[in-house]
Design an enzyme around this catalytic site. Structure first.
Site, PDB file in Angstrom:
ATOM      1  N   GLY A 155       0.846  -1.193   0.000  1.00  0.00           N
ATOM      2  CA  GLY A 155       0.000   0.000   0.000  1.00  0.00           C
ATOM      3  C   GLY A 155       0.880   1.242   0.000  1.00  0.00           C
TER       4      GLY A 155
ATOM      5  N   CYS B 182      -9.589  20.652  19.343  1.00  0.00           N
ATOM      6  CA  CYS B 182      -9.460  20.919  20.779  1.00  0.00           C
ATOM      7  C   CYS B 182      -8.781  19.782  21.527  1.00  0.00           C
ATOM      8  CB  CYS B 182     -10.845  21.199  21.350  1.00  0.00           C
ATOM      9  SG  CYS B 182     -12.014  19.908  20.891  1.00  0.00           S
ATOM     10  N   GLU B 183      -7.602  19.414  21.093  1.00  0.00           N
ATOM     11  CA  GLU B 183      -6.814  18.415  21.801  1.00  0.00           C
ATOM     12  C   GLU B 183      -5.354  18.830  21.722  1.00  0.00           C
ATOM     13  OE1 GLU B 183      -7.479  14.389  21.736  1.00  0.00           O
ATOM     14  OE2 GLU B 183      -9.476  14.464  20.851  1.00  0.00           O
TER      15      GLU B 183
ATOM     16  N   TYR C  54      -2.467   6.346   4.037  1.00  0.00           N
ATOM     17  CA  TYR C  54      -3.009   6.452   5.387  1.00  0.00           C
ATOM     18  C   TYR C  54      -3.147   7.913   5.822  1.00  0.00           C
ATOM     19  CZ  TYR C  54      -1.555   1.605   5.026  1.00  0.00           C
ATOM     20  OH  TYR C  54      -1.387   0.318   4.583  1.00  0.00           O
TER      21      TYR C  54
HETATM   22  N1  LLP Z   1      -1.831  -6.402   3.670  1.00  0.00           N
HETATM   23  C1  LLP Z   1      -2.388  -6.474   4.892  1.00  0.00           C
HETATM   24  C2  LLP Z   1      -3.040  -7.712   5.307  1.00  0.00           C
HETATM   25  C3  LLP Z   1      -2.351  -5.345   5.744  1.00  0.00           C
HETATM   26  O1  LLP Z   1      -2.895  -5.414   6.951  1.00  0.00           O
HETATM   27  C4  LLP Z   1      -1.732  -4.167   5.296  1.00  0.00           C
HETATM   28  C5  LLP Z   1      -1.686  -2.963   6.147  1.00  0.00           C
HETATM   29  C6  LLP Z   1      -1.173  -4.138   4.000  1.00  0.00           C
HETATM   30  C7  LLP Z   1      -1.232  -5.289   3.221  1.00  0.00           C
HETATM   31  C8  LLP Z   1      -0.504  -2.919   3.428  1.00  0.00           C
HETATM   32  O2  LLP Z   1       0.600  -2.550   4.194  1.00  0.00           O
HETATM   33  P1  LLP Z   1       1.613  -1.442   3.623  1.00  0.00           P
HETATM   34  O3  LLP Z   1       2.240  -2.004   2.391  1.00  0.00           O
HETATM   35  O4  LLP Z   1       0.857  -0.214   3.344  1.00  0.00           O
HETATM   36  O5  LLP Z   1       2.593  -1.273   4.733  1.00  0.00           O
HETATM   37  N2  LLP Z   1      -2.181   3.275   9.420  1.00  0.00           N
HETATM   38  C9  LLP Z   1      -0.811   2.837   9.481  1.00  0.00           C
HETATM   39  C10 LLP Z   1      -0.543   1.620   8.612  1.00  0.00           C
HETATM   40  C11 LLP Z   1      -1.457   0.448   8.910  1.00  0.00           C
HETATM   41  C12 LLP Z   1      -1.223  -0.727   7.993  1.00  0.00           C
HETATM   42  C13 LLP Z   1      -2.258  -1.775   8.182  1.00  0.00           C
HETATM   43  N3  LLP Z   1      -2.153  -2.925   7.332  1.00  0.00           N
HETATM   44  C14 LLP Z   1       0.088   4.027   9.148  1.00  0.00           C
HETATM   45  O6  LLP Z   1      -0.405   5.105   8.918  1.00  0.00           O
HETATM   46  O7  LLP Z   1       1.306   3.877   9.164  1.00  0.00           O
END
Ligand code: LLP
Length: 449
Positions: free
Chosen positions: A301, A368-369, A397
């Protein structure tokens, strides 16, 4: 420096490093300030208003192609993790590049289908799929469901049988490997909610083998997010390959892929290295995939979209209090949660550099935090109200985790491509935020009898 030359530091936290971050984003410094694919960010901010997310289509393509090139010698497919940035325009771009998609909800499947993905190219991951979501995705003919528990597997089997649909299953294994990332996004050690524990995988595989509507097509993992080192992939994949051999020895002959999840990290800090090197990852994945004799599925992602996006915001006020200098901007934690939630670093740059001296400031939002900040103790040039800033590396994200907290409409989203730009999601109107609410529910009920 003239047009086409990368902007050096603006008295920020590292001149050379900041130039790399801008290059990662595909940003150049022109006479009108920062330019994305030939479009001045100042123009977008003026016409669309702030806060606004802006994504560079060419940077997304560049990242996709870098990954494809690194894995060229390994049979593989890339399933973009929709959760990172689920705007339909981004999804269409991924689809047109040839990606499949990785989903975590039926809602994400609807988005993916609306953007043009075939159901067969979709993988449904996630630890808590509901029966309605399984119904919807199985009836759509989803390519693969990655199960995370025996109970979920049984429910999936019942759904597939009821709907009379033979369904491909991946077992997401918890490989019990530690990773070096923020604890909230580390997903592969023991004692966390993710994955089927190693000692339950055989039972899951036996259940699938004996079920007329399920086929075990993948063994899957996802180690965590923002990983910079391929070593944990090698360790975890080693365990998966051993598992594949054991399953084959037990008569499983339906496996079609080794799903290595996502997690590839990017550069956020000015002085940091360039993020995960996809070739280094391919070098550890290739031999193990060959040993298993299986093509690889990847679910990146952040790597594909993170650097490609910026969040534009306007300076509202400045304030000196308790010995600190504050820059109050119109973007807040509801727009970009990562700094508040993970203390994540997002580099902040002026959209049109004014060349003023720099000093330490806290960049904070209107919510407000006290935890509502984009940056703390950041060295920034002195900025004036009405001037605009860009938070970098906000393509993954960012908007996806935004909310309506404080009854703030979510930001506009814009895509830039080859000198053109378009709003791909307008700013949410405040009225729309409470249009479906009822102030006097019981009066309404009695009116209706
Ligand atoms: N596959 C699964 C099963 C996942 O749970 C995730 C991300 C991905 C793929 C993609 O991961 P990436 O390639 O983007 O690292 N909100 C957090 C990141 C949470 C990721 C959750 N799962 C942030 O802002 O860093």
């Amino acid at each position: 420096m003239g047009e086409g030359v990368l902007m050096a530091g603006q008295g920020g936290s590292g001149a050379g490093g900041q130039a790399s971050l801008l290059a990662d984003a595909g940003l150049l410094l022109g006479p009108d300030g920062l330019m994305m694919a030939g479009v001045p960010l100042a123009q977008i901010a003026r016409e669309v208003g702030t806060p606004a997310y802006v994504y560079n289509a060419e940077t997304i393509r560049r990242q996709f192609r870098a990954l494809e090139a690194a894995f060229a010698a390994i049979p593989h497919r890339v399933c973009y993790a929709v959760k990172a940035n689920s705007n339909l325009a981004v999804l269409r771009l991924m689809h047109d590049l040839g990606a499949g998609a990785d989903l975590v909800s039926a809602g994400e499947m609807r988005r993916a289908l609306a953007a043009g993905f075939a159901a067969q190219s979709l993988v449904f991951s996630g630890v808590g799929k509901t029966v309605d979501e399984l119904d919807e995705t199985v009836s759509a003919g989803i390519g693969q469901v990655n199960v995370e528990s025996l109970e979920e597997l049984k429910l999936l089997g019942a759904v597939a049988a009821r709907l009379d649909r033979i369904t491909s299953v991946g077992i997401r294994v918890n490989p019990d490997v530690t990773t070096d990332t923020h604890p909230y996004i580390s997903t592969s050690h023991g004692g966390i909610k993710f994955g089927v524990p190693h000692d339950q995988v055989r039972a899951a595989a036996d259940y699938i083998r004996d079920h007329p509507y399920l086929r075990l097509t993948a063994v899957a993992m996802h180690l965590g997010s923002q990983l910079l080192d391929p070593a944990p992939y090698a360790e975890a994949l080693g365990k998966l390959v051993a598992l594949v051999k054991a399953l084959r020895a037990a008569g499983v002959s339906t496996l079609e892929s080794l799903d290595i999840g996502g997690g590839l990290g990017i550069r956020y800090q000015p002085e940091a290295g360039p993020g995960m090197d996809p070739s280094a990852l391919a070098a550890v994945v290739g031999p193990l995939a060959a040993e298993a004799g299986l093509p690889v599925t990847m679910e990146p992602g952040r790597f594909l979209v993170g650097s490609a996006g910026v969040l534009l915001t306007e300076v509202l006020y400045r304030k000196h209090s308790g010995g600190r200098d504050f820059v109050i901007v119109d973007a807040a934690m509801n727009d970009l949660l990562r700094p508040s939630l993970y203390k994540a670093h997002h580099e902040i740059v002026e959209v049109v550099p004014a060349g003023r001296p720099a000093g330490p400031v806290d960049v904070v939002g209107p919510i407000c935090e006290t935890g509502d900040f984009l940056a703390l103790e950041r060295i920034l040039p002195a900025v004036e109200p009405g001037e605009r800033l860009a938070a970098l590396c906000a393509g993954a994200y960012g908007f996806a985790m935004s909310s309506n907290y404080n009854t703030r409409g979510r930001a506009a989203e814009v895509i830039v491509d080859g000198g053109r730009w378009a709003v791909v999601r307008p700013r949410e109107s405040v009225d729309s935020l409470f249009a479906s609410e009822t102030a006097d529910p019981f009066a309404t009920l009695s009116d209706n009898g």
